[in-house]
Design a protein around this motif. Structure first.
Motif, PDB file in Angstrom:
ATOM      1  N   ALA A  60      43.013  43.326  57.981  1.00  0.00           N
ATOM      2  CA  ALA A  60      42.956  44.406  56.979  1.00  0.00           C
ATOM      3  C   ALA A  60      42.514  45.718  57.617  1.00  0.00           C
ATOM      4  O   ALA A  60      41.657  45.735  58.496  1.00  0.00           O
ATOM      5  CB  ALA A  60      42.007  44.011  55.856  1.00  0.00           C
ATOM      6  N   ARG A  61      43.093  46.800  57.143  1.00  0.00           N
ATOM      7  CA  ARG A  61      42.802  48.119  57.693  1.00  0.00           C
ATOM      8  C   ARG A  61      41.823  48.918  56.840  1.00  0.00           C
ATOM      9  O   ARG A  61      41.298  49.923  57.291  1.00  0.00           O
ATOM     10  CB  ARG A  61      44.102  48.906  57.821  1.00  0.00           C
ATOM     11  N   ALA A  62      41.615  48.522  55.625  1.00  0.00           N
ATOM     12  CA  ALA A  62      40.781  49.282  54.693  1.00  0.00           C
ATOM     13  C   ALA A  62      39.334  48.788  54.700  1.00  0.00           C
ATOM     14  O   ALA A  62      39.063  47.650  55.072  1.00  0.00           O
ATOM     15  CB  ALA A  62      41.344  49.174  53.283  1.00  0.00           C
ATOM     16  N   PRO A  63      38.407  49.637  54.286  1.00  0.00           N
ATOM     17  CA  PRO A  63      37.003  49.227  54.241  1.00  0.00           C
ATOM     18  C   PRO A  63      36.689  48.295  53.067  1.00  0.00           C
ATOM     19  O   PRO A  63      35.688  47.596  53.092  1.00  0.00           O
ATOM     20  CB  PRO A  63      36.239  50.543  54.119  1.00  0.00           C
ATOM     21  N   TRP A  64      37.526  48.276  52.038  1.00  0.00           N
ATOM     22  CA  TRP A  64      37.335  47.398  50.884  1.00  0.00           C
ATOM     23  C   TRP A  64      38.348  46.272  50.955  1.00  0.00           C
ATOM     24  O   TRP A  64      39.542  46.509  51.171  1.00  0.00           O
ATOM     25  CB  TRP A  64      37.553  48.168  49.587  1.00  0.00           C
ATOM     26  N   ILE A  65      37.883  45.040  50.729  1.00  0.00           N
ATOM     27  CA  ILE A  65      38.747  43.881  50.826  1.00  0.00           C
ATOM     28  C   ILE A  65      38.487  42.977  49.621  1.00  0.00           C
ATOM     29  O   ILE A  65      37.337  42.711  49.267  1.00  0.00           O
ATOM     30  CB  ILE A  65      38.489  43.079  52.123  1.00  0.00           C
ATOM     31  N   ALA A  66      39.556  42.522  48.996  1.00  0.00           N
ATOM     32  CA  ALA A  66      39.472  41.522  47.926  1.00  0.00           C
ATOM     33  C   ALA A  66      40.359  40.364  48.342  1.00  0.00           C
ATOM     34  O   ALA A  66      41.444  40.569  48.880  1.00  0.00           O
ATOM     35  CB  ALA A  66      39.933  42.097  46.594  1.00  0.00           C
ATOM     36  N   THR A  67      39.898  39.158  48.118  1.00  0.00           N
ATOM     37  CA  THR A  67      40.703  37.994  48.489  1.00  0.00           C
ATOM     38  C   THR A  67      41.177  37.277  47.233  1.00  0.00           C
ATOM     39  O   THR A  67      40.514  37.279  46.204  1.00  0.00           O
ATOM     40  CB  THR A  67      39.912  37.010  49.374  1.00  0.00           C
ATOM     41  N   LEU A  68      42.352  36.675  47.348  1.00  0.00           N
ATOM     42  CA  LEU A  68      42.942  35.943  46.231  1.00  0.00           C
ATOM     43  C   LEU A  68      43.805  34.834  46.811  1.00  0.00           C
ATOM     44  O   LEU A  68      44.657  35.088  47.665  1.00  0.00           O
ATOM     45  CB  LEU A  68      43.813  36.889  45.400  1.00  0.00           C
ATOM     46  N   ASP A  69      43.573  33.603  46.364  1.00  0.00           N
ATOM     47  CA  ASP A  69      44.389  32.492  46.814  1.00  0.00           C
ATOM     48  C   ASP A  69      45.820  32.660  46.339  1.00  0.00           C
ATOM     49  O   ASP A  69      46.057  33.120  45.222  1.00  0.00           O
ATOM     50  CB  ASP A  69      43.885  31.169  46.221  1.00  0.00           C
ATOM     51  N   GLY A  70      46.754  32.265  47.163  1.00  0.00           N
ATOM     52  CA  GLY A  70      48.150  32.325  46.796  1.00  0.00           C
ATOM     53  C   GLY A  70      48.508  31.353  45.687  1.00  0.00           C
ATOM     54  O   GLY A  70      49.462  31.547  44.957  1.00  0.00           O
ATOM     55  N   ASP A  71      47.720  30.292  45.549  1.00  0.00           N
ATOM     56  CA  ASP A  71      48.032  29.310  44.503  1.00  0.00           C
ATOM     57  C   ASP A  71      47.281  29.599  43.206  1.00  0.00           C
ATOM     58  O   ASP A  71      47.294  28.797  42.287  1.00  0.00           O
ATOM     59  CB  ASP A  71      47.766  27.893  44.988  1.00  0.00           C
ATOM     60  N   GLY A  72      46.643  30.756  43.120  1.00  0.00           N
ATOM     61  CA  GLY A  72      46.038  31.197  41.866  1.00  0.00           C
ATOM     62  C   GLY A  72      44.672  30.632  41.552  1.00  0.00           C
ATOM     63  O   GLY A  72      44.186  30.784  40.435  1.00  0.00           O
TER      64      GLY A  72
END
Length: 73
Positions: A60-72
């Protein structure tokens, strides 16, 4: 994600294929043609969800990161 953020803030979406046996790469490849904010990474061997999340966060290039599973999950 695109509907919520496009035009409001600069963003990127980093998707990591963990070498799944499904059609993840094909689906993401088709989506990338319409979504320039999308970056697709993939592992050469199966290495699991935790490693895929780590790969995405490190890329990731941004200072803010949110993660989300691909399977929801």
């Amino acid at each position: 994600i695109v509907a919520a953020l496009r035009g409001r803030i600069d963003f990127e979406m980093v998707f990591v294929d963990d070498h799944s046996a499904d059609d993840t790469l094909a689906v993401l490849g088709a989506l990338k043609a319409r979504v320039p904010e999308l970056r697709v990474l993939h592992h050469a061997t199966r290495s699991g969800q935790s490693t895929a999340v780590r790969t995405g966060v490190k890329a990731a290039r941004a200072p803010w990161i949110a993660t989300l599973d691909g399977d929801g999950q």
